[in-house]
Design a protein around this motif. Structure first.
Motif, PDB file in Angstrom:
ATOM      1  N   HIS A  84      10.484   5.300  33.274  1.00 39.51           N
ATOM      2  CA  HIS A  84       9.816   5.969  34.505  1.00 39.51           C
ATOM      3  C   HIS A  84       9.177   4.069  34.751  1.00 39.51           C
ATOM      4  N   HIS A 141      -0.291  18.542  32.374  1.00 41.51           N
ATOM      5  CA  HIS A 141       0.709  19.991  31.919  1.00 41.51           C
ATOM      6  C   HIS A 141       1.403  19.341  30.793  1.00 41.51           C
ATOM      7  N   LYS A 142       1.211  18.350  30.213  1.00 40.21           N
ATOM      8  CA  LYS A 142       1.577  18.113  28.778  1.00 40.21           C
ATOM      9  C   LYS A 142       0.984  19.047  27.497  1.00 40.21           C
ATOM     10  N   THR A 199       6.608   7.704  24.329  1.00 38.79           N
ATOM     11  CA  THR A 199       7.399   9.350  24.271  1.00 38.79           C
ATOM     12  C   THR A 199       8.087   9.315  22.642  1.00 38.79           C
ATOM     13  N   THR A 255       0.996   1.488  27.100  1.00 41.81           N
ATOM     14  CA  THR A 255       0.830   3.008  26.671  1.00 41.81           C
ATOM     15  C   THR A 255       0.290   3.799  24.998  1.00 41.81           C
ATOM     16  N   ALA A 286      -0.473   9.385  29.024  1.00 42.53           N
ATOM     17  CA  ALA A 286       0.784  10.687  29.845  1.00 42.53           C
ATOM     18  C   ALA A 286       0.605  11.947  28.543  1.00 42.53           C
ATOM     19  N   GLY A 312      -0.015   6.859  23.463  1.00 42.48           N
ATOM     20  CA  GLY A 312       1.161   7.652  23.045  1.00 42.48           C
ATOM     21  C   GLY A 312       2.701   7.564  23.436  1.00 42.48           C
ATOM     22  N   HIS A 332       7.925   4.043  28.317  1.00 40.53           N
ATOM     23  CA  HIS A 332       8.584   5.610  29.356  1.00 40.53           C
ATOM     24  C   HIS A 332       9.308   5.496  30.550  1.00 40.53           C
ATOM     25  N   ASN A 386      -1.803  13.953  31.659  1.00 39.73           N
ATOM     26  CA  ASN A 386      -1.149  14.382  31.774  1.00 39.73           C
ATOM     27  C   ASN A 386      -1.433  16.058  31.348  1.00 39.73           C
ATOM     28  N   THR A 445       3.937  14.036  38.415  1.00 37.77           N
ATOM     29  CA  THR A 445       3.863  13.324  37.068  1.00 37.77           C
ATOM     30  C   THR A 445       3.738  12.088  36.772  1.00 37.77           C
ATOM     31  N   ALA A 446       3.710  12.414  35.694  1.00 38.07           N
ATOM     32  CA  ALA A 446       3.534  10.521  35.473  1.00 38.07           C
ATOM     33  C   ALA A 446       4.359  10.221  35.918  1.00 38.07           C
ATOM     34  N   SER A 447       5.478  10.086  36.069  1.00 47.53           N
ATOM     35  CA  SER A 447       6.232   8.898  36.586  1.00 47.53           C
ATOM     36  C   SER A 447       5.808   9.013  37.720  1.00 47.53           C
ATOM     37  N   ASP A 500      -0.406   4.077  30.697  1.00 47.53           N
ATOM     38  CA  ASP A 500      -0.092   5.056  30.296  1.00 47.53           C
ATOM     39  C   ASP A 500      -0.776   6.356  29.359  1.00 47.53           C
TER      40      ASP A 500
HETATM   41  C1  PLP Z   1       4.278   8.689  28.100  1.00 49.09           C
HETATM   42  C2  PLP Z   1       5.209   8.692  28.855  1.00 49.09           C
HETATM   43  N1  PLP Z   1       5.011   8.648  30.191  1.00 49.09           N
HETATM   44  C3  PLP Z   1       5.497   9.230  31.225  1.00 49.09           C
HETATM   45  C4  PLP Z   1       6.109  10.505  31.085  1.00 49.09           C
HETATM   46  C5  PLP Z   1       6.892  10.876  32.445  1.00 49.09           C
HETATM   47  O1  PLP Z   1       6.061  12.032  32.346  1.00 49.09           O
HETATM   48  P1  PLP Z   1       5.893  12.888  34.016  1.00 49.09           P
HETATM   49  O2  PLP Z   1       7.917  13.863  33.277  1.00 49.09           O
HETATM   50  O3  PLP Z   1       5.393  13.321  34.071  1.00 49.09           O
HETATM   51  O4  PLP Z   1       6.827  12.309  34.990  1.00 49.09           O
HETATM   52  C6  PLP Z   1       6.640  11.333  29.935  1.00 49.09           C
HETATM   53  C7  PLP Z   1       7.259  11.497  28.901  1.00 49.09           C
HETATM   54  O5  PLP Z   1       7.355  12.397  28.535  1.00 49.09           O
HETATM   55  C8  PLP Z   1       5.952  10.057  28.350  1.00 49.09           C
HETATM   56  O6  PLP Z   1       5.821  10.210  27.179  1.00 49.09           O
END
Ligand code: PLP
Length: 470
Positions: free
Chosen positions: A181, A292-293, A236, A232, A263, A234, A179, A290, A137-139, A261
């Protein structure tokens, strides 16, 4: 035909029917808490059970408790897609059951990861100077990058830790839109939430470079040590994009690690007309995108790019005796040294399949289509006197709400909460909400390969329909 072949054929046929009829399922699961668990036995079976029973229970017990993330009418959070070809790749990866930890424990998994990471970097316009590694994951990618940022300060934290020592106060710079995380990573890395500095944003919710520079300089003057800046692309909530170029030059002037970020929106950079969103990212130390997004790869697949992969190794590499000989037997890359995990899933396979099956042009077509649909939806909202757009919507996410003139903020929030609950209760669509500068907003996100204009029109008609009943 072996039992497995017959069972797998049945699973394949089920998935095919599911994906073709995904609109027939209530998008948001309607079960109550505990309902699924109450239908499951309290201990594992002593005796083998037939495949048919497993499938029957999967359909009768599990499916009702599923929220259909892969439905074309899933518009919540970031809408995503597990493309069918990605599902097939996952099945193959599961069959191989590779642990891509050392080059030697599966050379193809490691080398394919290196190659597809390069492909993706080139598609989004990142220079070859970056090294890509896939995390879940991005986290976790973001945490890993911040651990490397901490290591780059050369404070010997890896060996001596942070307690009972005279260390400078380490600081990480974000905005209210960053985000969560990043804050979690700062907790885990011993930075502390109090040292997560929130830089001001401008009218479009983008980090203000002037405020960033001021806060950095004030902290440095006070003897603190800036550890990282997180920009960032984009966000969240609203998909706003921080000005990476300006932030990168501030980071470079002060020698501070820059993590980008991207993601969700990083995928948009595969379209030449959106390449500029990552302008300046070539000066970053780490970048997350990501697949997966918004690149139709099934969960989970997150790409972390770093300028100096050795910093990750310095932060994380520990090679236990039981892998030493295999590690030393080749000059290939050993990804276990670049993060927390030892065993790693063979995620590169599904990314490779998706990139080849659609081709870059095919992916761009879907992304452009999603953006056109989102812009059309925003146009419908704007055309109605009692509805308003809450933030710029450069990609495939629109923040909006019902706000008849003369209604106060609390009442607007209450009515939009009710609209959201009611449309989600129909089971036909699923949306989520956010707050934009503290003001409640509904949020429609488009990201599924199969979403059509009719799906988006249905969402709009259900939303408007609620207000007619008020
Ligand atoms: C900008 C951004 N960064 C990180 C994340 C976390 O992504 P992940 O679920 O892959 O950890 C998100 C999740 O929506 C996000 O919008």
């Amino acid at each position: 035909m072996s039992d497995f072949a017959a069972e797998f054929a049945a699973v394949g046929a089920w998935i095919d029917r599911y994906l073709s009829n995904a609109r027939d399922y209530p998008v948001l699961s309607k079960v109550s808490p505990g309902e699924v668990a109450s239908r499951l036995p309290s201990s594992a079976p002593e005796q083998p059970e037939p495949f048919e029973s497993l499938m029957a229970d999967f359909q009768s017990v599990i499916l009702p408790g599923i929220t259909h993330w892969n439905s074309p009418r899933f518009f919540a959070f970031f809408a995503t897609s597990a493309a069918p070809i990605g599902v097939s790749a996952e099945a193959l990866a599961a069959a191989l059951d590779v642990k891509a930890m050392l080059w030697r424990t599966s050379p193809a998994a490691t080398e394919l990861e290196e190659v597809v990471m390069r492909w993706l970097a080139r598609l989004i316009g990142l220079p070859d100077a970056f090294t890509g590694i896939i995390y879940d994951t991005a986290s976790i990618g973001g945490f890993t990058a911040l651990a490397a940022a901490r290591e780059s300060l050369e404070l010997d934290i890896r060996e001596r830790g942070m307690s009972a020592r005279d260390l400078p106060q380490l600081r990480v710079y974000v905005t209210d839109e960053t985000h969560s995380h990043i804050e979690k990573a700062c907790i885990a890395l011993g930075i502390g939430r109090a040292n997560v500095v929130r830089v001001e944003t401008d009218g479009e919710l983008r980090m203000r470079p002037d405020d960033l520079a001021e806060r950095l300089d004030a902290d440095i003057a006070a003897g603190m040590r800036p550890m990282a800046i997180v920009a960032t692309v984009g966000t969240t909530s609203t998909t706003s994009c921080d000005p990476v170029e300006a932030i990168a030059s501030i980071a470079r002037e002060r020698n501070v690690w820059l993590h980008v970020d991207a993601a969700y929106a990083g995928a948009a950079a595969i379209m030449p007309e959106f390449r500029s969103i990552l302008a300046g990212a070539e000066h970053a130390d780490s970048i997350v995108v990501n697949p997966h997004k918004w690149l139709f790869v099934p969960m989970d697949c997150s790409a972390l790019y770093v300028r100096d992969p050795d910093m990750l190794r310095r932060a994380f590499s520990i090679v236990p005796e039981y892998v030493l000989q295999h590690r030393d037997a080749s000059s290939g890359t050993n990804f276990m040294e670049y993060g927390l995990q030892l065993g790693r899933r063979f995620r590169a396979l599904k990314l490779w399949f998706v990139l080849r099956y659609y081709g870059a042009e095919g992916l761009r077509e879907h992304l452009r289509r999603h953006i056109v649909l989102a812009q059309e939806f925003a146009g419908w909202v704007e055309a109605e006197a009692d509805w308003e757009i809450m933030a710029p919507h450069p990609f495939s996410v629109v923040c909006f709400r019902y706000a008849p003139p003369g209604v106060d903020e609390d009442a607007v929030e209450a009515v939009n909460t009710m609209i959201l609950d009611r449309v989600n209760a129909t089971g036909q669509i699923f949306l989520s909400h956010t707050k934009v500068r503290g003001r409640y907003a509904l949020r429609l996100a488009i990201g599924n390969v199969a979403t059509t204009r009719d799906d988006v029109a249905l969402a709009w008609s259900l939303l408007r329909g609620q207000t007619l009943e008020l």
